[in-house]
Design a protein around this motif. Structure first.
Motif, PDB file in Angstrom:
ATOM      1  N   THR A  43       0.989  -1.261   0.040  1.00  0.00           N
ATOM      2  CA  THR A  43       0.046  -0.130  -0.229  1.00  0.00           C
ATOM      3  C   THR A  43       0.779   1.196   0.059  1.00  0.00           C
ATOM      4  O   THR A  43       0.352   2.305  -0.679  1.00  0.00           O
ATOM      5  CB  THR A  43      -0.757  -0.175   1.447  1.00  0.00           C
ATOM      6  OG1 THR A  43      -1.470  -1.117   1.028  1.00  0.00           O
ATOM      7  CG2 THR A  43      -1.688   1.271   1.312  1.00  0.00           C
ATOM      8  N   GLU A  44       1.830   1.126   0.645  1.00  0.00           N
ATOM      9  CA  GLU A  44       2.763   2.452   0.910  1.00  0.00           C
ATOM     10  C   GLU A  44       3.522   2.535  -0.436  1.00  0.00           C
ATOM     11  O   GLU A  44       3.768   3.715  -0.855  1.00  0.00           O
ATOM     12  CB  GLU A  44       3.816   2.091   2.060  1.00  0.00           C
ATOM     13  CG  GLU A  44       3.209   2.182   3.335  1.00  0.00           C
ATOM     14  CD  GLU A  44       4.204   1.454   4.463  1.00  0.00           C
ATOM     15  OE1 GLU A  44       5.236   1.521   4.203  1.00  0.00           O
ATOM     16  OE2 GLU A  44       3.503   1.372   5.355  1.00  0.00           O
ATOM     17  N   GLN A  45       3.962   1.602  -1.253  1.00  0.00           N
ATOM     18  CA  GLN A  45       4.474   1.966  -2.464  1.00  0.00           C
ATOM     19  C   GLN A  45       3.594   2.408  -3.535  1.00  0.00           C
ATOM     20  O   GLN A  45       3.834   3.269  -4.324  1.00  0.00           O
ATOM     21  CB  GLN A  45       4.976   0.521  -3.071  1.00  0.00           C
ATOM     22  CG  GLN A  45       6.522   0.011  -2.754  1.00  0.00           C
ATOM     23  CD  GLN A  45       6.908  -1.120  -3.384  1.00  0.00           C
ATOM     24  OE1 GLN A  45       6.152  -2.022  -3.844  1.00  0.00           O
ATOM     25  NE2 GLN A  45       8.203  -1.492  -3.291  1.00  0.00           N
ATOM     26  N   ARG A  46       2.187   2.129  -3.500  1.00  0.00           N
ATOM     27  CA  ARG A  46       1.156   2.420  -4.309  1.00  0.00           C
ATOM     28  C   ARG A  46       1.285   3.631  -4.200  1.00  0.00           C
ATOM     29  O   ARG A  46       0.454   4.556  -5.181  1.00  0.00           O
ATOM     30  CB  ARG A  46       0.084   1.455  -4.396  1.00  0.00           C
ATOM     31  CG  ARG A  46       0.252   0.162  -4.920  1.00  0.00           C
ATOM     32  CD  ARG A  46      -0.997  -0.842  -5.244  1.00  0.00           C
ATOM     33  NE  ARG A  46      -0.526  -2.033  -5.727  1.00  0.00           N
ATOM     34  CZ  ARG A  46      -0.557  -2.080  -6.884  1.00  0.00           C
ATOM     35  NH1 ARG A  46      -0.691  -1.213  -7.944  1.00  0.00           N
ATOM     36  NH2 ARG A  46      -0.265  -3.153  -7.429  1.00  0.00           N
ATOM     37  N   ALA A  47       0.851   4.372  -3.030  1.00  0.00           N
ATOM     38  CA  ALA A  47       0.521   5.588  -2.595  1.00  0.00           C
ATOM     39  C   ALA A  47       1.305   6.598  -3.583  1.00  0.00           C
ATOM     40  O   ALA A  47       0.760   7.665  -3.790  1.00  0.00           O
ATOM     41  CB  ALA A  47       0.849   5.734  -1.078  1.00  0.00           C
ATOM     42  N   TRP A  48       2.521   6.277  -3.538  1.00  0.00           N
ATOM     43  CA  TRP A  48       3.279   7.522  -4.184  1.00  0.00           C
ATOM     44  C   TRP A  48       3.097   7.390  -6.086  1.00  0.00           C
ATOM     45  O   TRP A  48       3.193   8.381  -6.835  1.00  0.00           O
ATOM     46  CB  TRP A  48       4.617   7.714  -4.226  1.00  0.00           C
ATOM     47  CG  TRP A  48       5.790   6.529  -4.401  1.00  0.00           C
ATOM     48  CD1 TRP A  48       6.278   6.259  -5.752  1.00  0.00           C
ATOM     49  CD2 TRP A  48       6.296   5.634  -3.629  1.00  0.00           C
ATOM     50  NE1 TRP A  48       6.882   4.988  -5.709  1.00  0.00           N
ATOM     51  CE2 TRP A  48       7.079   4.723  -4.374  1.00  0.00           C
ATOM     52  CE3 TRP A  48       6.226   5.441  -2.168  1.00  0.00           C
ATOM     53  CZ2 TRP A  48       7.747   3.604  -3.800  1.00  0.00           C
ATOM     54  CZ3 TRP A  48       6.943   4.486  -1.580  1.00  0.00           C
ATOM     55  CH2 TRP A  48       7.503   3.427  -2.201  1.00  0.00           C
ATOM     56  N   HIS A  49       2.581   6.312  -6.571  1.00  0.00           N
ATOM     57  CA  HIS A  49       1.996   5.953  -7.747  1.00  0.00           C
ATOM     58  C   HIS A  49       0.901   6.556  -7.872  1.00  0.00           C
ATOM     59  O   HIS A  49       0.372   7.139  -8.931  1.00  0.00           O
ATOM     60  CB  HIS A  49       2.181   4.490  -8.156  1.00  0.00           C
ATOM     61  CG  HIS A  49       3.419   3.898  -8.188  1.00  0.00           C
ATOM     62  ND1 HIS A  49       4.364   3.570  -7.184  1.00  0.00           N
ATOM     63  CD2 HIS A  49       4.477   4.014  -9.497  1.00  0.00           C
ATOM     64  CE1 HIS A  49       5.505   2.961  -7.708  1.00  0.00           C
ATOM     65  NE2 HIS A  49       5.627   3.463  -8.974  1.00  0.00           N
TER      66      HIS A  49
END
Length: 448
Positions: A42-48
């Motif tokens: 989820t954290e990786q997807r947040a900046w995408h």
């Protein structure tokens, strides 16, 4: 009690590789940050896909360089263009040895006419300070170590918060009561929040829009809370240590390359000046690629993609070597390897889910002809659906679509033949460009 030097450690270990080689070394992640807040995926997807908050306050080593000779020493020991360096601008500082090997990079910002702040892992700071003191330049240094190494404990002098992702500018406007004044890439502009002054550095990660906010630690908690509270309706995600360590794989930045300082006889005094318990003596080497010769781990700034930052319009340490390197067509190319998902599950996974993968190990990259390259950082990138590896590879194998294999394992180090067949599994991979992220490779890099 005498503090042991880097040279003491090398002498005791018998070689630099003997000192640094640590099979199975745990990968570095930022200090004083939770490993995960809501899960690394989820954290990786947040900046995408949304907006992310990253806390850089604790793991950055800061050095203020001030005085009449500040620009002079930085220009004499860095390859950058100092003729065009505005107050409020930042650059990726590129110091090299006389043989043209990178010492390591750092983020250098010009605070005033004769004042700079150099941030990052402290190898570049050590390099500048040593040469300035040895030559007697009129310059002063003030340092603030990272929180894991700050003598006497205490808080950092500065907070650093990155707000990144497609919704970053919307969140920033909500917090500051309006948009940040138009700011060039890697330039900063002053901002205020309820009377608290700090600066906004136009910055991005993995190609996404955003700013890095930097200011006095006394305002850290207030600024952090303001972003968290205003970000709730936008789905703001705080990024933990695991996910934080991964965007460099997409954006094409190689963290902490091996400094090219260990073998030059003219740097013996420098190695005796450096402490053993510092970045140069304690950043481990491991992986399936092994060599007894530390020079096989050295890299050129051209291999790292820093060619556009090199400015030959001034004389600097290592200039002649970089002139030669610029024309060297045999230098390795920086690429991204996309791991075969089935092989990832087979070699790295437990069941259907390989879980989180992060490695700074140097793994062998091979073709049917033999060794073709070496990995520099490898990580799970959930939005991509597999593992990516930032890699230096021979030019003959650098074309996108080239199929290679990554040897996944831990060579035991000195005493075992570097070419020994140790039965390590292979992971199929495909060569793709670096940066892997299209926006980072096109619009973002053009702005840089």
């Amino acid at each position: 009690m005498t503090v042991p030097s880097l040279q003491d450690g090398i002498d005791q270990a018998g070689s630099t590789v003997g000192l640094l080689w640590q099979p199975g070394a745990e990968p570095w992640t930022p200090e004083v940050v939770d490993r995960e807040y809501v899960g690394w995926r989820t954290e990786q997807r947040a900046w995408h896909d949304g907006v992310a908050l990253l806390n850089l306050s604790h793991h950055m080593f800061d050095m203020w360089i001030e005085g009449p000779h500040a620009t002079r020493v930085l220009a004499e020991y860095g390859a950058n263009n100092f003729e065009k360096f505005a107050i409020g601008q930042a650059k990726q500082y590129v110091p090299v040895t006389r043989h043209g090997h990178i010492v390591t990079d750092g983020i250098l910002s010009r605070e005033a006419e004769n004042s700079y702040l150099l941030s990052g892992v402290p190898a570049s700071q050590h390099w500048v300070q040593y040469h300035a003191e040895k030559a007697g330049y009129d310059v002063e240094f003030r340092t603030d170590e990272s929180s894991a190494f700050r003598r006497g404990g205490g808080d950092p002098k500065l907070f650093r918060y990155q707000i990144q992702g497609p919704l970053a500018l919307e969140l920033i406007g909500k917090v500051l009561g309006g948009p940040v004044p138009e700011t060039k890439f890697f330039h900063s502009t002053p901002v205020t929040l309820d009377g608290r002054a700090f600066k906004a550095l136009r910055h991005g990660m993995a190609g996404q829009a955003g700013y890095e906010f930097i200011g006095p630690w006394e305002h850290a908690a207030y600024v952090h809370e303001a972003f968290v509270k205003a970000g709730e309706p936008l789905g703001l995600v705080q990024v933990g240590a695991l996910a934080y360590a991964t965007p460099s794989v997409e954006s094409g930045w190689v963290p902490s390359p091996v400094p090219g300082i260990y073998t030059d006889p003219e740097l013996a005094e420098y190695r005796a000046w450096l402490p053993l318990f510092g970045i140069e003596g304690k950043r481990p080497l491991n992986g399936s690629y092994f060599s007894e010769n530390i020079e096989d781990y050295y890299v050129s700034p051209y291999e790292l993609g820093y060619g556009k930052m090199i400015h030959f319009g001034h004389d600097f340490h290592g200039r002649d070597a970089l002139v030669a390197a610029k024309a060297d067509e045999s230098l390795r190319k920086k690429v991204t390897l996309v791991f075969d998902p089935d092989d990832v599950r087979r070699v790295l996974g437990e069941g259907a889910d390989p879980g989180f993968v992060l490695s700074y190990a140097r793994h062998r990259v091979e073709t049917s002809a033999g060794l073709a390259g070496v990995t520099m950082q490898t990580a799970s990138i959930d939005p991509v659906g597999t593992v990516l590896s930032l890699t230096l590879i021979d030019p003959a194998h650098a074309a996108p679509g080239t199929e290679v294999s990554v040897v996944w394992g831990e060579h035991p180090g000195p005493g075992t033949d570097p070419e020994a067949d140790l039965g390590f599994p292979r992971i199929r991979a495909t060569v793709q460009p670096s940066p892997y992220d299209r926006h980072a490779r096109t619009e973002y890099r053009r702005n840089a």
